[in-house]
Enzyme design. Structure first.
Site, PDB file in Angstrom:
ATOM      1  N   ASN A   1       0.817  -1.223   0.000  1.00  0.00           N
ATOM      2  CA  ASN A   1       0.000   0.000   0.000  1.00  0.00           C
ATOM      3  C   ASN A   1       0.849   1.271   0.000  1.00  0.00           C
ATOM      4  O   ASN A   1       0.322   2.369   0.135  1.00  0.00           O
ATOM      5  CB  ASN A   1      -0.952   0.014   1.191  1.00  0.00           C
ATOM      6  CG  ASN A   1      -0.215  -0.114   2.517  1.00  0.00           C
ATOM      7  OD1 ASN A   1       1.016  -0.169   2.536  1.00  0.00           O
ATOM      8  ND2 ASN A   1      -0.958  -0.163   3.611  1.00  0.00           N
TER       9      ASN A   1
ATOM     10  N   ASP B   1       9.346  -4.223  16.612  1.00  0.00           N
ATOM     11  CA  ASP B   1       8.216  -3.283  16.624  1.00  0.00           C
ATOM     12  C   ASP B   1       8.186  -2.545  17.950  1.00  0.00           C
ATOM     13  O   ASP B   1       7.359  -2.814  18.832  1.00  0.00           O
ATOM     14  CB  ASP B   1       6.912  -4.048  16.383  1.00  0.00           C
ATOM     15  CG  ASP B   1       5.696  -3.122  16.360  1.00  0.00           C
ATOM     16  OD1 ASP B   1       5.884  -1.901  16.137  1.00  0.00           O
ATOM     17  OD2 ASP B   1       4.569  -3.619  16.590  1.00  0.00           O
TER      18      ASP B   1
ATOM     19  N   GLU C   1      12.935   0.792  12.968  1.00  0.00           N
ATOM     20  CA  GLU C   1      12.457  -0.560  13.286  1.00  0.00           C
ATOM     21  C   GLU C   1      12.737  -1.504  12.117  1.00  0.00           C
ATOM     22  O   GLU C   1      13.153  -2.646  12.305  1.00  0.00           O
ATOM     23  CB  GLU C   1      10.961  -0.525  13.594  1.00  0.00           C
ATOM     24  CG  GLU C   1      10.591   0.302  14.805  1.00  0.00           C
ATOM     25  CD  GLU C   1       9.089   0.479  14.950  1.00  0.00           C
ATOM     26  OE1 GLU C   1       8.625   0.701  16.066  1.00  0.00           O
ATOM     27  OE2 GLU C   1       8.389   0.394  13.914  1.00  0.00           O
TER      28      GLU C   1
ATOM     29  N   HIS D   1      30.659 -19.649 -33.945  1.00  0.00           N
ATOM     30  CA  HIS D   1      30.126 -20.346 -35.117  1.00  0.00           C
ATOM     31  C   HIS D   1      28.778 -19.725 -35.475  1.00  0.00           C
ATOM     32  O   HIS D   1      27.986 -19.380 -34.590  1.00  0.00           O
ATOM     33  CB  HIS D   1      29.952 -21.834 -34.800  1.00  0.00           C
ATOM     34  CG  HIS D   1      29.352 -22.633 -35.914  1.00  0.00           C
ATOM     35  ND1 HIS D   1      29.975 -22.817 -37.124  1.00  0.00           N
ATOM     36  CD2 HIS D   1      28.175 -23.316 -35.998  1.00  0.00           C
ATOM     37  CE1 HIS D   1      29.228 -23.575 -37.903  1.00  0.00           C
ATOM     38  NE2 HIS D   1      28.121 -23.883 -37.249  1.00  0.00           N
ATOM     39  N   ASN D   2      28.499 -19.581 -36.783  1.00  0.00           N
ATOM     40  CA  ASN D   2      27.223 -18.972 -37.215  1.00  0.00           C
ATOM     41  C   ASN D   2      26.955 -17.682 -36.430  1.00  0.00           C
ATOM     42  O   ASN D   2      25.864 -17.468 -35.893  1.00  0.00           O
ATOM     43  CB  ASN D   2      26.054 -19.954 -37.025  1.00  0.00           C
ATOM     44  CG  ASN D   2      26.089 -21.091 -38.028  1.00  0.00           C
ATOM     45  OD1 ASN D   2      26.870 -21.085 -38.978  1.00  0.00           O
ATOM     46  ND2 ASN D   2      25.245 -22.086 -37.810  1.00  0.00           N
TER      47      ASN D   2
ATOM     48  N   GLU E   1      32.299 -15.756 -37.734  1.00  0.00           N
ATOM     49  CA  GLU E   1      32.036 -16.438 -39.002  1.00  0.00           C
ATOM     50  C   GLU E   1      31.049 -15.643 -39.851  1.00  0.00           C
ATOM     51  O   GLU E   1      30.071 -15.089 -39.327  1.00  0.00           O
ATOM     52  CB  GLU E   1      31.478 -17.839 -38.740  1.00  0.00           C
ATOM     53  CG  GLU E   1      31.272 -18.635 -40.024  1.00  0.00           C
ATOM     54  CD  GLU E   1      30.721 -20.029 -39.771  1.00  0.00           C
ATOM     55  OE1 GLU E   1      31.056 -20.935 -40.549  1.00  0.00           O
ATOM     56  OE2 GLU E   1      29.960 -20.218 -38.803  1.00  0.00           O
TER      57      GLU E   1
ATOM     58  N   ASP F   1      28.829 -16.431 -43.283  1.00  0.00           N
ATOM     59  CA  ASP F   1      28.374 -17.297 -44.380  1.00  0.00           C
ATOM     60  C   ASP F   1      27.876 -16.389 -45.499  1.00  0.00           C
ATOM     61  O   ASP F   1      26.815 -15.768 -45.383  1.00  0.00           O
ATOM     62  CB  ASP F   1      27.240 -18.212 -43.908  1.00  0.00           C
ATOM     63  CG  ASP F   1      27.753 -19.324 -43.003  1.00  0.00           C
ATOM     64  OD1 ASP F   1      28.966 -19.383 -42.790  1.00  0.00           O
ATOM     65  OD2 ASP F   1      26.931 -20.116 -42.512  1.00  0.00           O
TER      66      ASP F   1
ATOM     67  N   HIS G   1      22.225 -18.192 -43.141  1.00  0.00           N
ATOM     68  CA  HIS G   1      22.473 -19.636 -43.131  1.00  0.00           C
ATOM     69  C   HIS G   1      21.750 -20.256 -44.317  1.00  0.00           C
ATOM     70  O   HIS G   1      20.519 -20.340 -44.346  1.00  0.00           O
ATOM     71  CB  HIS G   1      21.978 -20.246 -41.815  1.00  0.00           C
ATOM     72  CG  HIS G   1      22.560 -21.598 -41.534  1.00  0.00           C
ATOM     73  ND1 HIS G   1      23.910 -21.810 -41.372  1.00  0.00           N
ATOM     74  CD2 HIS G   1      21.990 -22.809 -41.389  1.00  0.00           C
ATOM     75  CE1 HIS G   1      24.141 -23.084 -41.130  1.00  0.00           C
ATOM     76  NE2 HIS G   1      22.992 -23.721 -41.140  1.00  0.00           N
TER      77      HIS G   1
ATOM     78  N   GLU H   1      32.915 -18.227 -45.071  1.00  0.00           N
ATOM     79  CA  GLU H   1      32.399 -19.408 -45.773  1.00  0.00           C
ATOM     80  C   GLU H   1      31.754 -18.856 -47.044  1.00  0.00           C
ATOM     81  O   GLU H   1      30.662 -18.302 -47.012  1.00  0.00           O
ATOM     82  CB  GLU H   1      31.401 -20.174 -44.913  1.00  0.00           C
ATOM     83  CG  GLU H   1      30.964 -21.479 -45.545  1.00  0.00           C
ATOM     84  CD  GLU H   1      30.009 -22.260 -44.656  1.00  0.00           C
ATOM     85  OE1 GLU H   1      29.001 -22.762 -45.189  1.00  0.00           O
ATOM     86  OE2 GLU H   1      30.262 -22.343 -43.449  1.00  0.00           O
TER      87      GLU H   1
END
Length: 889
Positions: A286, A320, A331, A440-441, A470, A472, A485, A519
């Site tokens: 609240n 408390d 507290e 890779h890729n 890489e 491609d 790819h 590639e």
């Protein structure tokens, strides 16, 4: 009249145990003492509050208010006990006041002249109270930045448009929360939608203008100075935003940059403070800045504590002090302070500090010696000056519990050797003598079948320290080569855009050379276009000639190639004046992929997956008929990384050619390791080799890179976009040497056969964990049952794993005190992976966090381990606390 307290030997503090004399702010109001001017009570309670009770105040002293003294003594032995204190009058206590107090006449072991009344002032409030707790939960001040103009604008909020590939960009209200680290955004007109947020701690960088792929493609309608991009850590996508005006954009860019700098500079205790404060804010449903018991129980579940209701309520009532069934202000400070206790650190401190609970420089030196560190008095004093919070203690070369905890939670107490966070290895050896972080890729953001290709993927891996990416390359329909790819549904990106991203980010994380693994499926014309783009965009970065003064047939070192981009590809045989369009052998990687695809097709057919494979084969990429030929322009930029078919180990060892390199599928590499492992080690000591995942792994999964590193393979390429233990190992392997992407191989892999490495016994005592993340946030009652597994990844004889027992329903501060032991034959190659999982008796255990590092970078002694998520992002403040011991066999 003089006060009898001041003349008592027990109140005479030895010079080595003198404490600061500063003014004191009022502290917690409690029921007033019948003798409010009892100086003894004030001194005892404040000294025990400030520091553990020193031996200078003898525990047998008596006072009309024995509860005060007993509480002080309890604080000395068990700091979790509440410390009641009297209200401090706004004026000094008159020295001639009659003080009714019975004194113990037992002589003190360290009698010194009494402290003069004029020199005694009130002691300060304890420095151990976390800074964020002052005024909890009114809001965290972002390190004094609340008055900053940029932060003020962010706190008020701004209307920003999210730029996406689909739909019309809509304005949303973005606003920095009072915690100084969370940004929430919602629909402009309050339409029904869930509020979203992100943490500034998860932002890796802010880019101004159209500096992201998304803004370059879809942000053209918005002025560049109105736009900026948030780049997140881990796998979260970039957030592309456009402000209404240049001023708004500037405030957000500058403000976020300031907050990121502040948050990154936070110490571990500050991170813990901030984390707890965020939890308190969420639990205060609240927003009245008070916590009911129900809200406290909700908070406990948020932080992974399943506390018994009776005990939780008892703790709640003890804190408390107002008795109104609500915790607020101080507290709440007291409640959080008790939760954040570290009993194991208190015990460790007590073991070295002795009865006075104060660590001298000599005692700290003993601790450092046991840690296996520089154990000089000079170093001990330097640590005290750096981490001790109490100024007077610092001046006396003393360390209190708080300073000791600050030290152990800092980088100095981290399990990772901090010397290894910088480049510390010899970088002048040939490239083949290093493990090289490889992707890779690289262009993929998800799997290799239907994932998205993006230049942002290159940015991410380069910023992660990757040094071999890489590309491609396929024919583009408009004369521009594209990267994607082939034979799949992955999207396409321009080769030119990829090279621009590489130019911009290649050397931001590391100065050492980047290798472009091409590639190539393009024809001669677009190959020439590729070469022109690389030369025009990369300029002097691109290496096109052998280094001057270097034998062109020998590999140079990373140091010699600093700031250079190398191209790995096919090269025409000399002389270069042969007719255009000379046919060259296929890249061995392409040959291997063809073989693997045939094998994989058979397996897929056996598994009734033929239809999906055939549908992929119907996707015909645009490949030129002359793709098997090499254009002279592209051949000319290949210098030290000439891709050739693997000639076989026998021939390669007889006629080594360091500037030629071959690629192996993971299957082919395993076969070579099994059949001729020692010969492969000798081959890799002279030439570069690249290993890549199987071609038809549809989910872009990875293989275990450790088996490839064991035989000296340098470029062990992984799918960086696929999280898992394989990528954890990769991150761990390149964690050292400043995360520069190059790690020097052990001597046995650089000049085999060489001497065998020393054998080692490793003992890991798993002590505790702190603030483990909650896995199921949707289910409030879900608490983790954590256990810790320690894994060794190295040569086959060293590989192994052991684990602790699980702890029921405690992800906040579980304690195990279990020792796991390993024997290692090749410790120089070993990686140690610490994994925390949530135990489940009926199904698979859930991953909680992990951290992986080389054994050679691991420090002995008592250490903290900062856990990471599946995708490598920080889980701060989640930690493990362990003790490491290594012994030569």
């Amino acid at each position: 009249m003089s006060c009898p307290v001041l003349s008592h030997p027990a109140m005479s503090v030895p010079p080595t145990l003198s404490y600061p004399v500063l003014s004191v702010p009022p502290i917690l109001p409690v029921p007033s003492c019948p003798i409010v001017s009892c100086l003894f009570c004030h001194i005892v309670s404040y000294m025990s509050h400030l520091i553990p009770l020193p031996s200078a105040i003898h525990p047998t002293l008596s006072c009309p208010h024995p509860s005060i003294l007993s509480h002080a003594v309890l604080c000395h032995s068990a700091p979790s006990h509440p410390i009641p204190s009297h209200p401090i009058p706004s004026h000094p206590i008159p020295w001639d006041t009659e003080v009714c107090i019975q004194m113990c006449t037992e002589p003190h072991p360290h009698p010194v002249p009494p402290v003069h009344p004029q020199s005694l002032q009130y002691l300060p409030a304890p420095p151990s109270i976390p800074q964020y707790l002052h005024g909890v939960p009114t809001g965290w001040s972002p390190a004094g930045l609340t008055e900053d103009e940029d932060i003020q604008r962010m706190l008020r909020g701004s209307l920003l448009r999210k730029i996406k590939s689909r739909g019309v960009p809509r304005e949303r209200l973005f606003r920095l929360q009072e915690d100084g680290a969370t940004v929430c955004f919602e629909g402009r007109f309050g339409r029904a939608r869930s509020q979203q947020s992100f943490s500034v701690m998860h932002v890796e960088g802010v880019r101004e203008g159209h500096q992201s792929e998304g803004l370059r493609k879809y942000g053209g309608a918005f002025p560049e100075r109105h736009c900026f991009t948030l780049v997140f850590k881990g796998k979260r996508k970039n957030l592309d935003l456009a402000a209404r005006g240049e001023e708004d954009a500037r405030h957000w860019v500058q403000g976020l940059t300031k907050l990121m700098g502040r948050l990154q500079a936070m110490s571990q205790p500050e991170k813990l403070d901030h984390w707890i404060h965020g939890v308190l804010q969420r639990a205060d449903r609240n927003k009245d800045n008070k916590m009911s018991f129900r809200e406290v129980k909700s908070m406990l579940r948020m932080i992974n504590i399943d506390m018994d209701d009776v005990y939780a309520y008892k703790l709640f009532k003890e804190c408390d002090r107002s008795g109104d069934e609500r915790l607020e202000g101080r507290e709440l400070e007291e409640f959080c302070r008790r939760l954040l206790r570290r009993p194991e650190l208190e015990e460790l401190f007590g073991r070295y500090s002795g009865e006075d609970r104060v660590l001298s420089a000599e005692e700290l030196r003993d601790f450092l010696q046991d840690q296996g560190e520089d154990a000089s008095l000079r170093q001990a004093r330097a640590i005290i000056r750096t981490y001790e919070l109490n100024e007077k203690a610092r001046q006396q070369d003393l360390m209190m519990l708080d300073g000791f905890m600050m030290y152990l939670l800092s980088a100095a107490g981290d399990i990772l050797n901090q010397e290894h966070t910088k480049v510390h290895q010899d970088m002048s050896q040939p490239l083949c003598h290093y493990f090289i972080s490889s992707s890779h890729n690289t262009y993929l953001t998800r799997n290799q079948i239907g994932g998205t290709s993006s230049t942002e993927a290159y940015v991410r891996v380069l910023m992660a320290g990757c040094r071999c990416v890489e590309l491609d390359c396929w024919e583009g329909s408009d004369g521009e080569p594209v990267v994607y790819h082939g034979h799949t549904l992955t999207s396409k990106i321009l080769f030119r855009d990829v090279i621009e991203s590489i130019r911009d980010y290649a050397f931001k994380q590391s100065p050492y050379p980047v290798i472009l693994s091409l590639e190539n499926h393009c024809g001669l014309e677009q190959q020439a276009t590729m070469a022109r783009h690389m030369k025009a965009i990369l300029g002097d970065m691109l290496l096109t000639q052998p280094l001057e003064g270097q034998d062109p047939h020998d590999l140079p070192s990373p140091e010699q190639l600093k700031g250079k981009v190398l191209v790995k590809g096919k090269k025409l045989p000399e002389p270069w004046h042969e007719p255009r369009g000379i046919t060259c052998h296929l890249d061995p990687e392409e040959e291997e992929e063809e073989e693997e695809e045939e094998e994989e097709e058979e397996k897929l057919q056996e598994r009734s997956s033929r239809r999906s494979l055939q549908s992929l084969q119907e996707i015909k990429p645009l490949q030129a008929k002359d793709a098997s030929q090499v254009a002279p322009e592209l051949s000319a930029v290949v210098v030290y990384c000439q891709a050739v078919p693997f000639p076989g180990l026998a021939q390669a060892l007889r006629h080594p050619r360091p500037c030629e390199m071959s690629s192996f599928s993971e299957r082919k590499a395993r076969k070579l390791i099994k059949e001729a492992g020692p010969a492969l080690v000798r081959y890799n000591a002279r030439q570069l080799s690249r290993v890549y995942p199987l071609g038809l792994k549809m989910n872009s999964s990875n293989y275990n890179p450790q088996e490839m590193w064991n035989v000296g393979c340098q470029l062990v390429a992984l799918n960086f976009q696929t999280p898992g233990y394989e990528m954890d190992l990769n991150a761990g392997r390149f964690l050292g040497n400043g995360r520069c992407g190059y790690v020097l191989k052990p001597p046995c892999l650089r000049s085999p056969p060489g001497e065998g490495p020393r054998r080692l016994a490793l003992h890991v005592r798993v002590i505790t964990a702190q603030q483990l993340p909650k896995l199921n946030r949707e289910k409030g009652s879900s608490i983790v049952d954590p256990f810790v597994r320690v894994e060794i990844h190295g040569v086959p004889a060293d590989c192994g794993k052991q684990q602790t027992r699980h702890k029921l329903n405690n992800g906040f501060n579980p304690r195990w005190e279990e020792t796991l032991s390993f024997q290692l034959r090749a410790p120089e190659l070993a990686l140690v992976r610490f994994v925390v999982e949530d135990y489940d008796s009926t199904s698979c255990n859930d991953f909680v966090g992990q951290f992986t590092l080389p054994l050679a970078s691991m420090r002995q002694g008592y250490r903290h381990i900062h856990l990471l998520s599946k995708d490598g992002a920080s889980l701060s403040p989640a930690t493990l606390f362990v003790h490491i011991r290594c012994k030569s066999l």
